[in-house]
Design a protein around this motif. Structure first.
Motif, PDB file in Angstrom:
ATOM      1  N   TYR A 166      64.948  24.918  44.802  1.00  0.00           N
ATOM      2  CA  TYR A 166      65.593  24.270  43.657  1.00  0.00           C
ATOM      3  C   TYR A 166      64.681  23.398  42.805  1.00  0.00           C
ATOM      4  CZ  TYR A 166      69.495  26.209  46.143  1.00  0.00           C
ATOM      5  OH  TYR A 166      70.329  27.094  46.784  1.00  0.00           O
TER       6      TYR A 166
ATOM      7  N   PHE B 175      69.796  29.758  40.115  1.00  0.00           N
ATOM      8  CA  PHE B 175      70.985  29.651  40.960  1.00  0.00           C
ATOM      9  C   PHE B 175      72.251  29.586  40.103  1.00  0.00           C
ATOM     10  CE2 PHE B 175      74.177  27.239  43.386  1.00  0.00           C
ATOM     11  CZ  PHE B 175      74.492  28.255  44.271  1.00  0.00           C
TER      12      PHE B 175
ATOM     13  N   ILE C 293      73.036  33.011  39.210  1.00  0.00           N
ATOM     14  CA  ILE C 293      73.613  33.752  40.348  1.00  0.00           C
ATOM     15  C   ILE C 293      75.122  33.512  40.403  1.00  0.00           C
ATOM     16  CG2 ILE C 293      73.790  33.779  42.883  1.00  0.00           C
ATOM     17  CD1 ILE C 293      70.792  33.279  43.048  1.00  0.00           C
TER      18      ILE C 293
ATOM     19  N   TYR D 197      78.377  38.068  43.024  1.00  0.00           N
ATOM     20  CA  TYR D 197      78.392  36.794  43.746  1.00  0.00           C
ATOM     21  C   TYR D 197      79.775  36.140  43.560  1.00  0.00           C
ATOM     22  CZ  TYR D 197      76.611  32.522  45.902  1.00  0.00           C
ATOM     23  OH  TYR D 197      76.413  31.459  46.750  1.00  0.00           O
TER      24      TYR D 197
ATOM     25  N   GLY E 167      80.848  24.853  47.652  1.00  0.00           N
ATOM     26  CA  GLY E 167      79.939  25.978  47.419  1.00  0.00           C
ATOM     27  C   GLY E 167      79.415  26.645  48.667  1.00  0.00           C
ATOM     28  N   SER E 168      79.937  26.285  49.836  1.00  0.00           N
ATOM     29  CA  SER E 168      79.425  26.799  51.116  1.00  0.00           C
ATOM     30  C   SER E 168      77.958  26.439  51.322  1.00  0.00           C
ATOM     31  CB  SER E 168      79.633  28.315  51.254  1.00  0.00           C
ATOM     32  OG  SER E 168      79.738  28.675  52.623  1.00  0.00           O
ATOM     33  N   SER E 169      77.524  25.334  50.719  1.00  0.00           N
ATOM     34  CA  SER E 169      76.150  24.878  50.945  1.00  0.00           C
ATOM     35  C   SER E 169      75.931  24.548  52.415  1.00  0.00           C
ATOM     36  CB  SER E 169      75.845  23.629  50.114  1.00  0.00           C
ATOM     37  OG  SER E 169      75.874  23.968  48.757  1.00  0.00           O
TER      38      SER E 169
ATOM     39  N   ASN F 118      74.076  26.993  54.617  1.00  0.00           N
ATOM     40  CA  ASN F 118      72.623  27.122  54.587  1.00  0.00           C
ATOM     41  C   ASN F 118      71.935  26.316  55.692  1.00  0.00           C
ATOM     42  OD1 ASN F 118      72.952  27.127  51.037  1.00  0.00           O
ATOM     43  ND2 ASN F 118      72.555  28.921  52.280  1.00  0.00           N
TER      44      ASN F 118
ATOM     45  N   TYR G  36      74.285  39.208  47.704  1.00  0.00           N
ATOM     46  CA  TYR G  36      72.917  38.670  47.830  1.00  0.00           C
ATOM     47  C   TYR G  36      71.868  39.692  47.392  1.00  0.00           C
ATOM     48  CZ  TYR G  36      75.154  34.707  49.975  1.00  0.00           C
ATOM     49  OH  TYR G  36      75.944  33.602  50.177  1.00  0.00           O
TER      50      TYR G  36
ATOM     51  N   THR H 236      69.167  37.322  42.131  1.00  0.00           N
ATOM     52  CA  THR H 236      68.918  36.728  43.451  1.00  0.00           C
ATOM     53  C   THR H 236      67.473  37.004  43.885  1.00  0.00           C
ATOM     54  OG1 THR H 236      71.231  37.188  43.938  1.00  0.00           O
ATOM     55  CG2 THR H 236      69.869  36.487  45.784  1.00  0.00           C
TER      56      THR H 236
ATOM     57  N   PHE I  94      65.329  34.577  42.116  1.00  0.00           N
ATOM     58  CA  PHE I  94      65.549  33.251  42.717  1.00  0.00           C
ATOM     59  C   PHE I  94      64.711  33.121  44.000  1.00  0.00           C
ATOM     60  CE2 PHE I  94      68.333  31.046  45.915  1.00  0.00           C
ATOM     61  CZ  PHE I  94      68.360  29.780  45.353  1.00  0.00           C
TER      62      PHE I  94
ATOM     63  N   MET J 146      67.943  35.912  54.393  1.00  0.00           N
ATOM     64  CA  MET J 146      67.147  36.237  53.211  1.00  0.00           C
ATOM     65  C   MET J 146      65.665  36.053  53.528  1.00  0.00           C
ATOM     66  SD  MET J 146      68.630  35.185  49.533  1.00  0.00           S
ATOM     67  CE  MET J 146      67.535  33.918  48.982  1.00  0.00           C
TER      68      MET J 146
ATOM     69  N   GLU K 182      66.098  31.919  53.828  1.00  0.00           N
ATOM     70  CA  GLU K 182      67.442  31.301  53.826  1.00  0.00           C
ATOM     71  C   GLU K 182      68.390  31.997  54.798  1.00  0.00           C
ATOM     72  OE1 GLU K 182      69.990  29.767  50.130  1.00  0.00           O
ATOM     73  OE2 GLU K 182      70.299  31.911  50.443  1.00  0.00           O
TER      74      GLU K 182
ATOM     75  N   SER L 249      72.625  32.134  55.214  1.00  0.00           N
ATOM     76  CA  SER L 249      73.870  31.734  54.579  1.00  0.00           C
ATOM     77  C   SER L 249      75.000  32.150  55.518  1.00  0.00           C
ATOM     78  CB  SER L 249      73.980  32.409  53.209  1.00  0.00           C
ATOM     79  OG  SER L 249      75.038  31.856  52.495  1.00  0.00           O
TER      80      SER L 249
HETATM   81  C1  AVI Z   1      73.578  27.310  47.735  1.00  0.00           C
HETATM   82  N1  AVI Z   1      74.051  28.333  48.666  1.00  0.00           N
HETATM   83  C2  AVI Z   1      75.379  28.041  49.150  1.00  0.00           C
HETATM   84  C3  AVI Z   1      73.874  29.715  48.197  1.00  0.00           C
HETATM   85  C4  AVI Z   1      74.415  30.699  49.265  1.00  0.00           C
HETATM   86  O1  AVI Z   1      75.204  31.560  48.898  1.00  0.00           O
HETATM   87  O2  AVI Z   1      74.044  30.577  50.432  1.00  0.00           O
HETATM   88  C5  AVI Z   1      72.427  30.009  47.895  1.00  0.00           C
HETATM   89  C6  AVI Z   1      72.175  31.436  47.509  1.00  0.00           C
HETATM   90  N2  AVI Z   1      71.221  32.179  47.975  1.00  0.00           N
HETATM   91  C7  AVI Z   1      71.264  33.362  47.416  1.00  0.00           C
HETATM   92  N3  AVI Z   1      72.292  33.423  46.615  1.00  0.00           N
HETATM   93  C8  AVI Z   1      72.882  32.208  46.645  1.00  0.00           C
END
Ligand code: AVI
Length: 340
Positions: free
Chosen positions: A55, A63, A66, A72, A179-181, A184, A224, A231, A234, A270, A300, A302
């Motif tokens: 970020y 983002f 996305i 998404y 946002g379901s952060s 992560n 994704y 994505t 990103f 990811m 990442e 998720s």
């Molecule tokens: C911020 N977070 C919740 C997103 C997710 O869906 O895990 C980050 C993301 N990574 C790829 N697309 C979105």
């Protein structure tokens, strides 16, 4: 930003006007630098880059993009739930609440809650906690649009901001993490984070968490691997950031975006895949990175949840479940809990 005028423990207070103030920690805190974190995460056998480094300005803009691509679904689904939830929320709010947001969030979501709170309370305080100073820009628009709103921004990590909030005052807090952060985090870090939130809360405070649900693998993987390749951009952007800030020589053409659903662990994983055998110098991390063809750099997780898992997790931490709202397709959830 205006001049600092007052100190609060290890935070400096910046008063902009009667409705807007910020707290920022003094720079004396010992935190690992970007260079050090990259040196240790890419220096390991299983290479990784922590997702918080996605970020920068460009990554945050990507983002945002996305969030509106067709595949998404989480953002628009969560917004649709918030739209119907806001009126029902009044059933759970006894008295006035301050809105505390972890992350300064998408203003669309924050606004849905502020619409409701500012309409039902004489004055409302909004407390975004965010490491980025983007807070400053969005605050102005919010203050223009809501005349009975005041904003206290905490420019810090979530943990730091929560610690700050703990001893701040006696007002009731509605803490939101959207946002379901949360997905992560690793399960261990996630659990610790929930404990941190719980320990911050006073009896009567509320916590609203947005979590993405387990669903068909094809829907998850499309989300994704969007067809516009946003994505992928990103994901790859984190390498550009390392090039720019840590004086590295990643050639982005030698990497591809790879995102796959791991059914057993219920998570999208990811990665950045090395397309050739290559070596990369990251000067400021003092690292020469050697990569095999097809080697993966993890960027990442998720995590996706079943409703029963969400309820068990929150219950284990000590929260009392108030309500869970879902969309019609049961793609996404918002759960409200309290501390008694
Ligand atoms: C911020 N977070 C919740 C997103 C997710 O869906 O895990 C980050 C993301 N990574 C790829 N697309 C979105």
């Amino acid at each position: 930003m205006s001049n600092p005028v007052q100190k609060n423990k290890e935070y400096k207070k910046f008063i902009v006007d009667s409705r807007l103030q910020y707290f920022k920690p003094h720079a004396t805190r010992i935190e690992k630098t970007f260079a050090e974190e990259i040196s240790s995460s890419l220096g390991r056998n299983l290479k990784s880059i922590p997702p918080k480094f996605f970020y920068d300005k460009k990554g945050s803009d990507l983002f945002e993009k996305i969030c509106s691509v067709l595949e998404y679904y989480p953002t628009r689904t969560e917004i649709s739930i918030l739209q119907k939830l806001k009126t029902e929320l009044s059933l759970f709010l006894d008295g006035d609440f301050r809105l505390v947001e972890l992350g300064s969030g998408s203003s669309t979501k924050t606004r849905l809650l502020l619409d409701f709170l500012t309409a039902s309370q004489k004055t409302t305080e909004y407390f975004p906690i965010d490491i980025s100073e983007i807070l400053a820009e969005s605050s102005e628009e919010l203050l223009n649009d809501y005349k009975n709103l005041s904003i206290t921004g905490i420019i810090d990590t979530y943990e730091g901001g929560l610690e700050f909030l703990k001893t701040y005052d006696d007002k009731k807090n509605l803490i939101i993490f959207l946002g379901s952060s949360f997905g992560n985090f690793s399960p261990v870090d996630g659990y610790k984070f929930l404990e941190k939130i719980f320990s911050t809360m006073k009896p009567g405070d509320l916590f609203l968490i947005g979590l993405d649900l387990v669903k068909d693998t094809s829907i998850l993987e499309s989300a994704y691997n969007d067809s516009k390749g946003i994505t992928a951009k990103f994901n790859l952007n984190v390498l550009s950031r390392i090039n720019d800030e840590l004086d590295a020589d990643f050639n982005l053409e030698n990497f591809s975006h790879y995102a796959v659903y791991n059914e057993k662990d219920q998570r999208i994983e990811m990665y950045l895949k090395s397309l050739t055998e290559q070596s990369v110098i990251i000067s400021k991390s003092d690292l020469e990175l050697k990569l095999q063809k097809d080697e993966l750099i993890h960027t990442e997780y998720s995590h996706k949840y079943r409703l029963s898992q969400i309820h068990d997790l929150l219950d284990d931490v000590g929260f009392e479940l108030k309500h869970t709202w879902l969309d019609d397709k049961k793609y996404f959830s918002l759960t409200l809990v309290s501390k008694n």
